[in-house]
Design an enzyme around this catalytic site. Structure first.
Site, PDB file in Angstrom:
ATOM      1  N   THR A 289     -13.375   2.819   2.994  1.00  0.00           N
ATOM      2  CA  THR A 289     -13.991   3.043   1.689  1.00  0.00           C
ATOM      3  C   THR A 289     -13.813   1.765   0.876  1.00  0.00           C
ATOM      4  O   THR A 289     -12.695   1.451   0.448  1.00  0.00           O
ATOM      5  CB  THR A 289     -13.335   4.236   0.954  1.00  0.00           C
ATOM      6  OG1 THR A 289     -13.380   5.368   1.799  1.00  0.00           O
ATOM      7  CG2 THR A 289     -14.056   4.526  -0.351  1.00  0.00           C
TER       8      THR A 289
ATOM      9  N   LEU B 159     -10.144   0.205   7.574  1.00  0.00           N
ATOM     10  CA  LEU B 159      -9.178  -0.634   6.859  1.00  0.00           C
ATOM     11  C   LEU B 159      -9.031  -0.170   5.419  1.00  0.00           C
ATOM     12  O   LEU B 159      -9.922   0.506   4.882  1.00  0.00           O
ATOM     13  CB  LEU B 159      -9.659  -2.088   6.919  1.00  0.00           C
ATOM     14  CG  LEU B 159      -9.729  -2.646   8.353  1.00  0.00           C
ATOM     15  CD1 LEU B 159     -10.651  -3.849   8.450  1.00  0.00           C
ATOM     16  CD2 LEU B 159      -8.324  -3.006   8.845  1.00  0.00           C
ATOM     17  N   PRO B 160      -7.931  -0.558   4.748  1.00  0.00           N
ATOM     18  CA  PRO B 160      -7.667   0.022   3.421  1.00  0.00           C
ATOM     19  C   PRO B 160      -8.649  -0.372   2.313  1.00  0.00           C
ATOM     20  O   PRO B 160      -9.251   0.489   1.697  1.00  0.00           O
ATOM     21  CB  PRO B 160      -6.257  -0.463   3.083  1.00  0.00           C
ATOM     22  CG  PRO B 160      -5.673  -1.012   4.334  1.00  0.00           C
ATOM     23  CD  PRO B 160      -6.804  -1.355   5.244  1.00  0.00           C
TER      24      PRO B 160
ATOM     25  N   LYS C 240     -20.672   8.023  -1.080  1.00  0.00           N
ATOM     26  CA  LYS C 240     -19.244   8.409  -1.075  1.00  0.00           C
ATOM     27  C   LYS C 240     -18.635   8.198  -2.466  1.00  0.00           C
ATOM     28  O   LYS C 240     -17.921   9.052  -2.989  1.00  0.00           O
ATOM     29  CB  LYS C 240     -18.517   7.558  -0.019  1.00  0.00           C
ATOM     30  CG  LYS C 240     -17.019   7.481  -0.160  1.00  0.00           C
ATOM     31  CD  LYS C 240     -16.287   8.383   0.772  1.00  0.00           C
ATOM     32  CE  LYS C 240     -14.790   8.352   0.497  1.00  0.00           C
ATOM     33  NZ  LYS C 240     -14.042   9.364   1.142  1.00  0.00           N
TER      34      LYS C 240
ATOM     35  N   LYS D  52      -7.982   4.691  -6.317  1.00  0.00           N
ATOM     36  CA  LYS D  52      -8.681   3.576  -5.653  1.00  0.00           C
ATOM     37  C   LYS D  52     -10.196   3.813  -5.627  1.00  0.00           C
ATOM     38  O   LYS D  52     -10.976   2.937  -5.996  1.00  0.00           O
ATOM     39  CB  LYS D  52      -8.145   3.445  -4.220  1.00  0.00           C
ATOM     40  CG  LYS D  52      -8.815   2.371  -3.420  1.00  0.00           C
ATOM     41  CD  LYS D  52      -8.663   2.578  -1.929  1.00  0.00           C
ATOM     42  CE  LYS D  52      -9.939   2.190  -1.240  1.00  0.00           C
ATOM     43  NZ  LYS D  52      -9.990   2.445   0.170  1.00  0.00           N
TER      44      LYS D  52
HETATM   45  P1  NAD Z   1      -3.866   3.212   5.939  1.00  0.00           P
HETATM   46  O1  NAD Z   1      -3.336   2.272   4.918  1.00  0.00           O
HETATM   47  O2  NAD Z   1      -3.023   4.325   6.424  1.00  0.00           O
HETATM   48  O3  NAD Z   1      -4.305   2.373   7.241  1.00  0.00           O
HETATM   49  C1  NAD Z   1      -4.915   1.136   7.220  1.00  0.00           C
HETATM   50  C2  NAD Z   1      -4.504   0.371   8.473  1.00  0.00           C
HETATM   51  O4  NAD Z   1      -5.137  -0.909   8.461  1.00  0.00           O
HETATM   52  C3  NAD Z   1      -2.989   0.099   8.551  1.00  0.00           C
HETATM   53  O5  NAD Z   1      -2.496   0.540   9.810  1.00  0.00           O
HETATM   54  C4  NAD Z   1      -2.889  -1.414   8.410  1.00  0.00           C
HETATM   55  O6  NAD Z   1      -1.804  -1.974   9.128  1.00  0.00           O
HETATM   56  C5  NAD Z   1      -4.223  -1.842   8.973  1.00  0.00           C
HETATM   57  N1  NAD Z   1      -4.616  -3.194   8.560  1.00  0.00           N
HETATM   58  C6  NAD Z   1      -4.560  -3.745   7.317  1.00  0.00           C
HETATM   59  N2  NAD Z   1      -5.014  -5.012   7.358  1.00  0.00           N
HETATM   60  C7  NAD Z   1      -5.361  -5.257   8.649  1.00  0.00           C
HETATM   61  C8  NAD Z   1      -5.880  -6.389   9.332  1.00  0.00           C
HETATM   62  N3  NAD Z   1      -6.129  -7.538   8.695  1.00  0.00           N
HETATM   63  N4  NAD Z   1      -6.104  -6.295  10.663  1.00  0.00           N
HETATM   64  C9  NAD Z   1      -5.864  -5.150  11.318  1.00  0.00           C
HETATM   65  N5  NAD Z   1      -5.362  -4.035  10.730  1.00  0.00           N
HETATM   66  C10 NAD Z   1      -5.108  -4.098   9.417  1.00  0.00           C
HETATM   67  O7  NAD Z   1      -5.244   3.750   5.354  1.00  0.00           O
HETATM   68  P2  NAD Z   1      -6.016   5.101   5.776  1.00  0.00           P
HETATM   69  O8  NAD Z   1      -5.470   6.247   5.022  1.00  0.00           O
HETATM   70  O9  NAD Z   1      -6.104   5.132   7.261  1.00  0.00           O
HETATM   71  O10 NAD Z   1      -7.461   4.799   5.162  1.00  0.00           O
HETATM   72  C11 NAD Z   1      -8.346   3.867   5.728  1.00  0.00           C
HETATM   73  C12 NAD Z   1      -9.631   3.879   4.917  1.00  0.00           C
HETATM   74  O11 NAD Z   1     -10.201   5.187   4.942  1.00  0.00           O
HETATM   75  C13 NAD Z   1      -9.422   3.530   3.437  1.00  0.00           C
HETATM   76  O12 NAD Z   1     -10.465   2.739   2.984  1.00  0.00           O
HETATM   77  C14 NAD Z   1      -9.397   4.896   2.757  1.00  0.00           C
HETATM   78  O13 NAD Z   1      -9.818   4.841   1.410  1.00  0.00           O
HETATM   79  C15 NAD Z   1     -10.377   5.668   3.614  1.00  0.00           C
HETATM   80  N6  NAD Z   1     -10.162   7.123   3.595  1.00  0.00           N
HETATM   81  C16 NAD Z   1      -8.906   7.624   3.684  1.00  0.00           C
HETATM   82  C17 NAD Z   1      -8.707   9.001   3.660  1.00  0.00           C
HETATM   83  C18 NAD Z   1      -7.314   9.599   3.748  1.00  0.00           C
HETATM   84  O14 NAD Z   1      -7.166  10.798   3.483  1.00  0.00           O
HETATM   85  N7  NAD Z   1      -6.276   8.826   4.122  1.00  0.00           N
HETATM   86  C19 NAD Z   1      -9.802   9.861   3.549  1.00  0.00           C
HETATM   87  C20 NAD Z   1     -11.092   9.326   3.495  1.00  0.00           C
HETATM   88  C21 NAD Z   1     -11.249   7.938   3.523  1.00  0.00           C
END
Ligand code: NAD
Length: 333
Positions: free
Chosen positions: A131, A101-102, A207, A282
């Site tokens: 994260t 999740l975000p 991290k 973030k």
């Molecule tokens: P994203 O925003 O693309 O995806 C998050 C998903 O969570 C979305 O599909 C959203 O609809 C869903 N969501 C939000 N609230 C929800 C709820 N209450 N119930 C169910 N689903 C819900 O984010 P991401 O890029 O996939 O990143 C996810 C995590 O991983 C973050 O914490 C980010 O910091 C971490 N991360 C991301 C990357 C990257 O390159 N994108 C790399 C390393 C770590």
């Protein structure tokens, strides 16, 4: 948080063994199918046997449907796929629940739903790959344990969307020792490395410490490259010298912010793709919050945060790889 007993591990192992003769072997809930979760769930499902099941949930119904269609149409086979109506519906039958999740508020909201009285008590394993800050993570772990819903561990990852798609992520695991043998094989279906950092919460600490360093190195590399070039050095010559000298770091060697220095770096495609500037901002913000809680002095943190915040406001930098700060500081292009 109490360490899981040998008995807890045994229950999980027995459940798997016992059910190998029954219809279903492993039951997974996967919550959060965004840029990372979508690809991770796909890898997990394709590497599980058809006797296992994965129940998917995201508030974005389109992503859920698209992913389940892709999984069902895939020639790779894999676990049975179902769509859940809610986060608790994804978790209720599961032995293992993975969340991607975000931000902290999303993780807290989902787990608040999972500890609501409706969910049958069971020793589930919850793996949160989001994260977030370590203290929010510890708070959630505590609430899961006191609600008798099982064990919650943190496993933030690095490797980006490319790594999520290729199944080559690195996970930083914060978990009691006794759970590591259970968790590792699950994470290795979505990544290539699991680094056990210590007790619950330490995966996130590792991290955030790493990303704090990266945030500063990235700005310093942009400044040093700009400085050298304005003094008359060729960018490739300068980078080659830095990369065999003491200034060498990932932004100088792999993700150099100057076009033409490293062929595969985002700087060569107008900073498209890579690690988005908003994610860097973030993570830096989370590191600053966690540092204040630990009373750790950060001399450069606030200034770095301002740089990323200001840079992101510019149309020419927004939505691009974080090495675009080179453009923000007025680097020669
Ligand atoms: P994203 O925003 O693309 O995806 C998050 C998903 O969570 C979305 O599909 C959203 O609809 C869903 N969501 C939000 N609230 C929800 C709820 N209450 N119930 C169910 N689903 C819900 O984010 P991401 O890029 O996939 O990143 C996810 C995590 O991983 C973050 O914490 C980010 O910091 C971490 N991360 C991301 C990357 C990257 O390159 N994108 C790399 C390393 C770590």
């Amino acid at each position: 948080m109490k360490a899981p007993s040998m008995a807890w591990n045994l229950v999980h192992a027995q459940r798997r063994l016992f059910s190998s003769t029954a219809r279903q072997l492993g039951t997974y809930g996967f919550i959060g199918l965004g840029q990372m979760g979508y690809q991770m769930a796909k890898n997990l499902q394709s590497k599980l046997p058809p006797t296992d099941s994965v129940r998917l949930y995201d508030i974005n119904k389109v992503a859920m449907q698209q992913l389940s269609d892709e999984m069902r149409e895939s020639q790779a086979g894999g676990a049975t796929v179902c769509l859940a109506e809610s986060a608790s519906d994804a978790a209720k039958e599961a032995d293992t629940v993975i969340t991607v999740l975000p931000e902290p508020q999303h993780v807290k909201a989902v787990y608040a739903e999972l500890i609501s009285p409706g969910l049958p008590k069971r020793s589930r394993l919850y793996i949160d790959c989001s994260t977030i800050d370590p203290s929010s993570s510890r708070e959630v772990a505590g609430s899961i344990a006191s609600a008798g819903q099982g064990q919650f561990v943190d496993a933030p990852m690095s490797g980006g969307v490319v790594g999520a798609k290729a199944g080559t992520l690195t996970f930083m695991l914060g978990s009691p020792d006794a759970l590591v043998p259970t968790i590792e094989p699950i994470l290795l279906r979505m990544g290539k490395r699991v680094l056990h950092c210590g007790v619950q919460g330490t995966g996130l600490s590792a991290k955030l410490a790493n990303n704090y360093l990266l945030a500063i190195e990235n700005i310093a590399t942009a400044e040093a490259m700009n400085l050298g070039m304005r003094w008359g050095l060729e960018p490739k010559t300068l980078a080659n010298i830095i990369n065999v000298s003491t200034g060498r770091c990932w932004p100088s060697e792999v993700n150099n912010p100057v076009k033409g220095v490293v062929e595969t770096a985002p700087a060569n495609r107008d900073y498209a793709g890579g690690f988005g500037i908003s994610l860097m901002k973030k993570d830096l913000k989370l590191a600053i919050v966690a540092a204040a809680e630990a009373r750790a002095n950060l001399e450069l943190g606030e200034r770095a945060r301002e740089v990323y915040e200001e840079a992101e406001k510019l149309e020419a930098c927004k939505g691009r790889d974080f090495s675009v700060v080179y453009r923000y500081i007025g680097g020669k292009e």
